[in-house]
Design a protein around this motif. Structure first.
Motif, PDB file in Angstrom:
ATOM      1  N   ARG A 184     -20.151  27.462 -12.630  1.00 36.99           N
ATOM      2  CA  ARG A 184     -19.085  28.074 -13.396  1.00 36.99           C
ATOM      3  C   ARG A 184     -18.614  27.196 -14.547  1.00 36.99           C
ATOM      4  O   ARG A 184     -18.787  27.523 -15.706  1.00 36.99           O
ATOM      5  N   TYR A 185     -18.021  26.064 -14.226  1.00 38.28           N
ATOM      6  CA  TYR A 185     -17.397  25.263 -15.277  1.00 38.28           C
ATOM      7  C   TYR A 185     -18.429  24.440 -16.044  1.00 38.28           C
ATOM      8  O   TYR A 185     -18.267  24.179 -17.231  1.00 38.28           O
ATOM      9  N   GLY A 186     -19.493  24.027 -15.350  1.00 36.05           N
ATOM     10  CA  GLY A 186     -20.555  23.307 -16.042  1.00 36.05           C
ATOM     11  C   GLY A 186     -21.229  24.213 -17.055  1.00 36.05           C
ATOM     12  O   GLY A 186     -21.320  23.893 -18.247  1.00 36.05           O
ATOM     13  N   THR A 187     -21.668  25.380 -16.585  1.00 37.63           N
ATOM     14  CA  THR A 187     -22.322  26.334 -17.474  1.00 37.63           C
ATOM     15  C   THR A 187     -21.367  26.801 -18.564  1.00 37.63           C
ATOM     16  O   THR A 187     -21.750  26.956 -19.724  1.00 37.63           O
ATOM     17  N   GLY A 188     -20.116  27.016 -18.171  1.00 36.67           N
ATOM     18  CA  GLY A 188     -19.118  27.462 -19.149  1.00 36.67           C
ATOM     19  C   GLY A 188     -19.067  26.553 -20.366  1.00 36.67           C
ATOM     20  O   GLY A 188     -19.111  27.022 -21.507  1.00 36.67           O
ATOM     21  N   GLN A 189     -19.014  25.269 -20.124  1.00 40.71           N
ATOM     22  CA  GLN A 189     -18.935  24.360 -21.278  1.00 40.71           C
ATOM     23  C   GLN A 189     -20.281  24.168 -21.956  1.00 40.71           C
ATOM     24  O   GLN A 189     -20.383  24.218 -23.183  1.00 40.71           O
ATOM     25  N   SER A 190     -21.329  23.936 -21.183  1.00 42.60           N
ATOM     26  CA  SER A 190     -22.597  23.544 -21.810  1.00 42.60           C
ATOM     27  C   SER A 190     -23.223  24.690 -22.606  1.00 42.60           C
ATOM     28  O   SER A 190     -23.892  24.452 -23.615  1.00 42.60           O
ATOM     29  N   VAL A 191     -22.997  25.922 -22.171  1.00 43.43           N
ATOM     30  CA  VAL A 191     -23.535  27.047 -22.932  1.00 43.43           C
ATOM     31  C   VAL A 191     -22.772  27.211 -24.253  1.00 43.43           C
ATOM     32  O   VAL A 191     -23.376  27.425 -25.306  1.00 43.43           O
ATOM     33  N   MET A 192     -21.465  27.076 -24.188  1.00 46.03           N
ATOM     34  CA  MET A 192     -20.693  27.175 -25.441  1.00 46.03           C
ATOM     35  C   MET A 192     -21.076  26.034 -26.381  1.00 46.03           C
ATOM     36  O   MET A 192     -21.186  26.232 -27.595  1.00 46.03           O
ATOM     37  N   ASP A 193     -21.269  24.859 -25.819  1.00 39.84           N
ATOM     38  CA  ASP A 193     -21.696  23.706 -26.613  1.00 39.84           C
ATOM     39  C   ASP A 193     -23.049  23.995 -27.273  1.00 39.84           C
ATOM     40  O   ASP A 193     -23.211  23.843 -28.494  1.00 39.84           O
ATOM     41  N   GLY A 194     -24.000  24.452 -26.472  1.00 40.69           N
ATOM     42  CA  GLY A 194     -25.335  24.734 -27.007  1.00 40.69           C
ATOM     43  C   GLY A 194     -25.293  25.799 -28.088  1.00 40.69           C
ATOM     44  O   GLY A 194     -25.940  25.675 -29.143  1.00 40.69           O
ATOM     45  N   LEU A 195     -24.524  26.842 -27.837  1.00 46.89           N
ATOM     46  CA  LEU A 195     -24.389  27.923 -28.813  1.00 46.89           C
ATOM     47  C   LEU A 195     -23.793  27.409 -30.123  1.00 46.89           C
ATOM     48  O   LEU A 195     -24.304  27.671 -31.213  1.00 46.89           O
ATOM     49  N   MET A 196     -22.708  26.654 -30.018  1.00 47.60           N
ATOM     50  CA  MET A 196     -21.997  26.233 -31.222  1.00 47.60           C
ATOM     51  C   MET A 196     -22.769  25.182 -31.992  1.00 47.60           C
ATOM     52  O   MET A 196     -22.865  25.247 -33.215  1.00 47.60           O
ATOM     53  N   ARG A 197     -23.328  24.202 -31.293  1.00 43.15           N
ATOM     54  CA  ARG A 197     -24.023  23.151 -32.050  1.00 43.15           C
ATOM     55  C   ARG A 197     -25.314  23.663 -32.659  1.00 43.15           C
ATOM     56  O   ARG A 197     -25.750  23.164 -33.708  1.00 43.15           O
ATOM     57  N   ALA A 249     -28.893  21.710 -25.879  1.00 44.97           N
ATOM     58  CA  ALA A 249     -27.706  20.865 -25.736  1.00 44.97           C
ATOM     59  C   ALA A 249     -28.073  19.793 -24.707  1.00 44.97           C
ATOM     60  O   ALA A 249     -29.261  19.532 -24.484  1.00 44.97           O
ATOM     61  N   ASP A 250     -27.096  19.189 -24.081  1.00 47.42           N
ATOM     62  CA  ASP A 250     -27.392  18.071 -23.170  1.00 47.42           C
ATOM     63  C   ASP A 250     -27.186  18.421 -21.694  1.00 47.42           C
ATOM     64  O   ASP A 250     -27.060  17.523 -20.854  1.00 47.42           O
ATOM     65  N   GLY A 251     -27.166  19.714 -21.385  1.00 51.24           N
ATOM     66  CA  GLY A 251     -26.915  20.101 -20.001  1.00 51.24           C
ATOM     67  C   GLY A 251     -25.449  19.910 -19.656  1.00 51.24           C
ATOM     68  O   GLY A 251     -24.628  19.638 -20.531  1.00 51.24           O
ATOM     69  N   HIS A 252     -25.134  20.065 -18.384  1.00 48.60           N
ATOM     70  CA  HIS A 252     -23.728  19.985 -17.968  1.00 48.60           C
ATOM     71  C   HIS A 252     -23.200  18.558 -18.088  1.00 48.60           C
ATOM     72  O   HIS A 252     -23.925  17.594 -17.886  1.00 48.60           O
ATOM     73  N   PRO A 253     -21.901  18.436 -18.335  1.00 45.65           N
ATOM     74  CA  PRO A 253     -21.263  17.113 -18.328  1.00 45.65           C
ATOM     75  C   PRO A 253     -21.433  16.441 -16.968  1.00 45.65           C
ATOM     76  O   PRO A 253     -21.497  17.113 -15.932  1.00 45.65           O
ATOM     77  N   ILE A 254     -21.455  15.130 -16.999  1.00 40.97           N
ATOM     78  CA  ILE A 254     -21.666  14.358 -15.783  1.00 40.97           C
ATOM     79  C   ILE A 254     -20.524  14.535 -14.788  1.00 40.97           C
ATOM     80  O   ILE A 254     -20.729  14.444 -13.581  1.00 40.97           O
ATOM     81  N   LEU A 292     -16.603  17.041 -30.526  1.00 42.13           N
ATOM     82  CA  LEU A 292     -16.251  16.295 -29.311  1.00 42.13           C
ATOM     83  C   LEU A 292     -17.284  16.513 -28.211  1.00 42.13           C
ATOM     84  O   LEU A 292     -17.771  15.561 -27.593  1.00 42.13           O
ATOM     85  N   MET A 293     -17.633  17.762 -27.973  1.00 40.77           N
ATOM     86  CA  MET A 293     -18.515  18.068 -26.851  1.00 40.77           C
ATOM     87  C   MET A 293     -19.944  17.620 -27.109  1.00 40.77           C
ATOM     88  O   MET A 293     -20.587  17.058 -26.248  1.00 40.77           O
ATOM     89  N   LEU A 327     -16.786  16.482 -20.056  1.00 39.05           N
ATOM     90  CA  LEU A 327     -16.153  17.722 -19.608  1.00 39.05           C
ATOM     91  C   LEU A 327     -14.745  17.817 -20.198  1.00 39.05           C
ATOM     92  O   LEU A 327     -13.986  16.841 -20.155  1.00 39.05           O
ATOM     93  N   VAL A 328     -14.397  18.962 -20.730  1.00 36.64           N
ATOM     94  CA  VAL A 328     -13.056  19.164 -21.282  1.00 36.64           C
ATOM     95  C   VAL A 328     -12.105  19.699 -20.195  1.00 36.64           C
ATOM     96  O   VAL A 328     -10.947  19.309 -20.138  1.00 36.64           O
ATOM     97  N   ALA A 329     -12.631  20.551 -19.335  1.00 33.41           N
ATOM     98  CA  ALA A 329     -11.792  21.163 -18.294  1.00 33.41           C
ATOM     99  C   ALA A 329     -11.149  20.093 -17.415  1.00 33.41           C
ATOM    100  O   ALA A 329     -11.807  19.163 -16.958  1.00 33.41           O
ATOM    101  N   GLY A 330      -9.855  20.247 -17.208  1.00 29.34           N
ATOM    102  CA  GLY A 330      -9.143  19.334 -16.327  1.00 29.34           C
ATOM    103  C   GLY A 330      -8.704  18.035 -16.970  1.00 29.34           C
ATOM    104  O   GLY A 330      -8.004  17.236 -16.344  1.00 29.34           O
ATOM    105  N   LYS A 331      -9.123  17.814 -18.196  1.00 27.40           N
ATOM    106  CA  LYS A 331      -8.752  16.572 -18.893  1.00 27.40           C
ATOM    107  C   LYS A 331      -7.387  16.705 -19.568  1.00 27.40           C
ATOM    108  O   LYS A 331      -6.992  17.789 -19.970  1.00 27.40           O
ATOM    109  N   ASN A 332      -6.724  15.565 -19.719  1.00 29.17           N
ATOM    110  CA  ASN A 332      -5.529  15.507 -20.552  1.00 29.17           C
ATOM    111  C   ASN A 332      -5.967  15.240 -21.983  1.00 29.17           C
ATOM    112  O   ASN A 332      -6.404  14.132 -22.295  1.00 29.17           O
ATOM    113  N   VAL A 333      -5.867  16.252 -22.816  1.00 25.31           N
ATOM    114  CA  VAL A 333      -6.259  16.102 -24.214  1.00 25.31           C
ATOM    115  C   VAL A 333      -4.995  15.940 -25.056  1.00 25.31           C
ATOM    116  O   VAL A 333      -4.154  16.836 -25.109  1.00 25.31           O
TER     117      VAL A 333
END
Lengths: 254, 254, 254, 254
Positions: free
Chosen positions: C26-39, C184-189, D37-38, D44-50
């Motif tokens: 959920r959250y991994g894919t959520g970010q990494s797909v948006m990242d891949g799309l945007m970059r 992109a770089d896959g999901h955040p660590i 940033l990403m 990961l952005v989710a859950g972070k204090n930005v």
């Protein structure tokens, strides 16, 4: 009236104070309209097409909160900058003619009259809900509703239902008066305190200064003092500019 | 009761139907609790710290809508998976001991008892608001509130205020009963229709099939039929799998 | 394979661990797909119709983040419960046939094949962008794209543009491979650490216990330990049940 | 320069056009900064204090999108109206001194210098990430970072890590230059087209009219024409005022 020289005494435009319109109009209206809508109808907001007519400060607040309750928001606007803001905020933008047949809930916040009228009622879905949160009960044409209705019923307090000859039911909240005042408790006090403070301090200002007849702005020091005090009572700390930062902001030479 | 063999007749666990808990518990509670809170207190939600105890389906719904109304949500959970979900959804997660002194509004949805109690009341802010939307009026300890109060007042319908000896006011909504039932109109019908349908069809199923005493699940075909019908009435179209796609999903060989 | 008895050794279904699918998917894919799309495209997300095919954990994550970037999300689903969840989450739900002519960006996360195909390409808008984040490069039919194209161009790294005979340009990201891995770089660590921990601890578990050939679940104590440790490293405190609360949860007598 | 009479030729303040600052500054920056940033950190952005320093149009856009990606946003502001707006939008507001030890990611968008400096670096968490999206590379004090560092490393392209004597790592993106330009592709073209159009039409306007030396506003008809054309290309329909509505808006007599 100012333009036509008709103001016979000093008037302060309290609605134009940033401490008023940025908060009362937007966040106050945002909550109180959703409250009025939900408590009056107990209709689910999530998944509904909520048509917001007017994307000024009031409309922005309502659109933001309707979206926060799960609605898909459709904004109707005459101003292109506002319309594009609505698009960028994730809303759909349409003319009222386009929105009328797809909307489930219609909320008017334009300050104008006849925003929803005969031609729109003619194509609305069965069960459409209409509420006004502009300033007068002329935004939704009640005369048009009355002339088209085959039957009028009071189905619940503050809900009058107009049944069209083809059997569609159109529900008008609070007779088209301000739904957040007539069918809820108005804005929360945590927002009204700002507006009341602006009014009080402006009245004192008028009393203490001999102002000419005509329109006057809220003095910036009052506008700033009110919201500054508000933040203090909430324990919110502002950042302070250092002397070097102040210099930098006032200079164009680096 | 099932575990101890105490069920003397057939029982169908309607709350475990996906058509019920995914929607009624989450989106129904999400709206009706916010409605009950806002209409009872007319307190501004935006900018407040709203503490949501329990991040099950009900708590998720309330957290989502509180956030949608502009609150900063603090989730209190005992389950680590749910707690981390709350973090990823953008909420803060704390123990109740940490949340008690920072919360402005507390909403309990745990199904447990004594979730907010003496030690928490002792450190709450003046003006804290407490509401329960779990199932019984034992989530917030009323006895503890009563024993600590120097004074008890009914400040508005459905708001009882306990004044502590040091002068802090703690407001309890609807005597700690379900705030969305006792102080609002319950869930919107557009959500309850699913739950009522599950109940009706399950009752018919019990009547038409001789089920053994004990716990039974809602038959999947009923669970699926209810939400499918719901979507049809809303004009929502599902995608249909092609025969090739069905084969692909059922095969592990490519 | 399990159903057909084809597993020749012990297998642990790590993807079914709550510590994995609730977060990574959920959250991994959520970010990494948006990242891949945007970059990859530097295309504006705000105001766009983003079609998300599949509302499983991956699709939910992408829909949530696309919406958070200002998109209007259209969900395509075959399952009625998921479809209604999408509606309640504020998204539109359509069949792919309905979504194809209105979508600006299409993201597939179904695990199926041919989710977007000839009949859909035929009606897409000029400039439509297609990305896959399901598991294989068969969700978007590349053969169909190739057969319909009058011209194929590489317009930017990871963007292949198929020009239809009537001049519409359809942009396929990363050849239909996983856009978050290929572009992109896959999901955040901070998300992958959970999945890797589940895998490592499951591998150790297999090594230390003589498991039968066939499918095994991740032991609940491992599943729980991983996310509990994660919360500890983040300094997030769980609420602890009191002994009275534990008793209450395990009892049906009050 | 205008104030001091130093402008030797006609200048048009294109940044003050509504078609520019409402969109480019807010939604353009909102997306491109999150993208930068990403893609640079894959954090990961989710859950972070930005921490977002500055709640002007740029800061609002970044706060909105960071929140949409699951972050908890902390706004640092010197202006009380903006600070209270941030509160009402659901963000926390703090001084930089308060935010420094709790932030995970810091983004500066103030137009000022030394916004994050020695005293803040001294209390930051290990792993803090710093990015600037104001206009110059002076918002985050690189000299202060350099003077405190026991070691400096280039850990990934566009990430320079300053290791403090007590072992904390502070990551500076793109040397403190604009992260969306230096470490991404700038704003999407769907936003820049507005800004470029304003610039082009203003340049033509200067060429066709003999403007005096000094500062001039973008003519309102140009400002309006640009966004109107934009909406047309998107197929978005504005509502049109009826003659009766125009009269009503211009009159104060009912």
């Amino acid at each position: 009236m100012e333009r036509e020289g008709k103001l016979a005494f000093a008037v302060i435009a309290v609605n134009d104070a940033a401490s008023k319109y940025l908060f009362d109009n937007r966040y106050g209206t945002g909550q109180s309209v959703m409250d009025g809508l939900m408590r009056t109808t107990n209709s689910l907001v999530a998944g509904k097409n909520v048509v917001v007519a007017g994307y000024g400060w009031c409309g922005r607040g309502v659109a933001m909160r309707a979206s926060g309750m799960g609605a898909k928001v459709i904004v109707v606007e005459v101003d292109p900058h506002r319309a594009f803001e609505a698009v960028m905020d994730g809303h759909s933008v349409m003319s009222m003619a386009e929105a009328a047949p797809v909307g489930d809930i219609f909320l008017t916040l334009t300050g104008n009259r006849q925003v929803i009228r005969k031609e729109h009622f003619a194509v609305m879905k069965d069960g459409a809900i209409l509420g006004n949160a502009g300033h007068f009960d002329v935004e939704i044409s009640r005369p048009d509703l009355e002339s088209l209705a085959a039957e009028v019923r009071e189905v619940r307090p503050n809900i009058r239902t107009y049944v069209t000859p083809d059997g569609r039911r159109i529900h008008l909240l609070a007779e088209g008066r301000l739904v957040n005042l007539a069918a809820a408790d108005g804005h929360p006090i945590e927002i009204m305190d700002l507006s009341f403070s602006i009014q009080l301090l402006s009245a004192i200002y008028v009393a203490q200064n001999r102002l000419d007849a005509g329109l006057h702005a809220v003095p910036p020091e009052i506008d700033r003092a009110v919201v500054t005090r508000k933040l203090q009572t909430m324990g919110v700390k502002l950042e302070e500019l250092t002397p070097e930062q102040k210099d930098y902001m006032n200079s164009w030479q680096e």
